[in-house]
Design a protein around this motif. Structure first.
Motif, PDB file in Angstrom:
ATOM      1  N   ASP A   3       5.790 -22.242 -10.005  1.00  0.00           N
ATOM      2  CA  ASP A   3       5.390 -20.914 -10.477  1.00  0.00           C
ATOM      3  C   ASP A   3       4.293 -20.324  -9.596  1.00  0.00           C
ATOM      4  N   ALA A  86      12.235 -21.228 -18.311  1.00  0.00           N
ATOM      5  CA  ALA A  86      12.416 -22.013 -17.091  1.00  0.00           C
ATOM      6  C   ALA A  86      11.255 -21.760 -16.141  1.00  0.00           C
ATOM      7  N   ARG A  88       9.724 -22.142 -12.030  1.00  0.00           N
ATOM      8  CA  ARG A  88      10.230 -21.965 -10.661  1.00  0.00           C
ATOM      9  C   ARG A  88       9.574 -22.999  -9.743  1.00  0.00           C
ATOM     10  N   SER A  99      15.197 -22.883 -10.209  1.00  0.00           N
ATOM     11  CA  SER A  99      14.766 -22.838 -11.604  1.00  0.00           C
ATOM     12  C   SER A  99      14.865 -24.247 -12.160  1.00  0.00           C
TER      13      SER A  99
END
Length: 163
Positions: A3, A86, A88, A99
């Motif tokens: 993320d 989900a 990243r 994902s």
């Protein structure tokens, strides 16, 4: 990166060996197969290949200066991995983003160092969900004699599988 946050920002580092696990292609999902009784062979739609999700084990380590620092780093990572939706994962070696969701974790080694710091080696298992590729478009036909016919860019290729 997870993320858009580097694992190093958590004070957590990847141990060698993770790259091969991430780069291993998962099993392909079964695409549409058409078998017509009055025609020889089976037509297989390979115009869009989708892959099954894949478990990836990522070996990691933390070297912290204290027990409090260790638990802060570990719980911060765990909190971010287990949030809803989900996540990243950016694989820097290929600059590919996947994902994923967090599946599990396990500790393989933990030591309290003489200076009061902590050394911990552990693994997290992430389920990568989107290995779908659009790199290969080609209708494939399995002929009755077991050979394969491939249509690629308007050209028909026949492969003898009885070698």
């Amino acid at each position: 990166n997870i993320d858009d946050i580097s694992l190093a920002d958590y004070g957590i580092y990847v141990i060698d060996g993770a790259d091969e696990n991430i780069m291993e292609t998962p099993e392909a999902k079964t695409n549409l197969e058409i078998s017509i009784k009055n025609k020889n062979g089976i037509t297989y739609d390979a115009s869009f290949i989708k892959y099954k999700s894949k478990d990836c084990t990522i070996p990691l380590f933390i070297r912290s200066s204290s027990k409090e620092d260790f638990w802060n780093r570990y719980y911060t990572l765990l909190y971010n991995l287990t949030r809803p939706e989900a996540r990243r994962f950016l694989f820097s070696r290929t600059n590919t983003e996947y994902s994923f969701y967090y599946k599990s974790g396990s500790c393989s080694r933990i030591e309290i160092l003489s200076d009061g710091g902590i050394w911990c080696e552990f693994s997290i298992v992430l389920v990568f969900m989107d290995y779908t590729t659009k790199e290969f478009y080609a209708p494939i036909k399995l002929l009755q004699d077991g050979n394969i016919k491939l249509l690629l860019n308007g050209t028909i290729y026949k492969f003898n599988t009885n070698i």
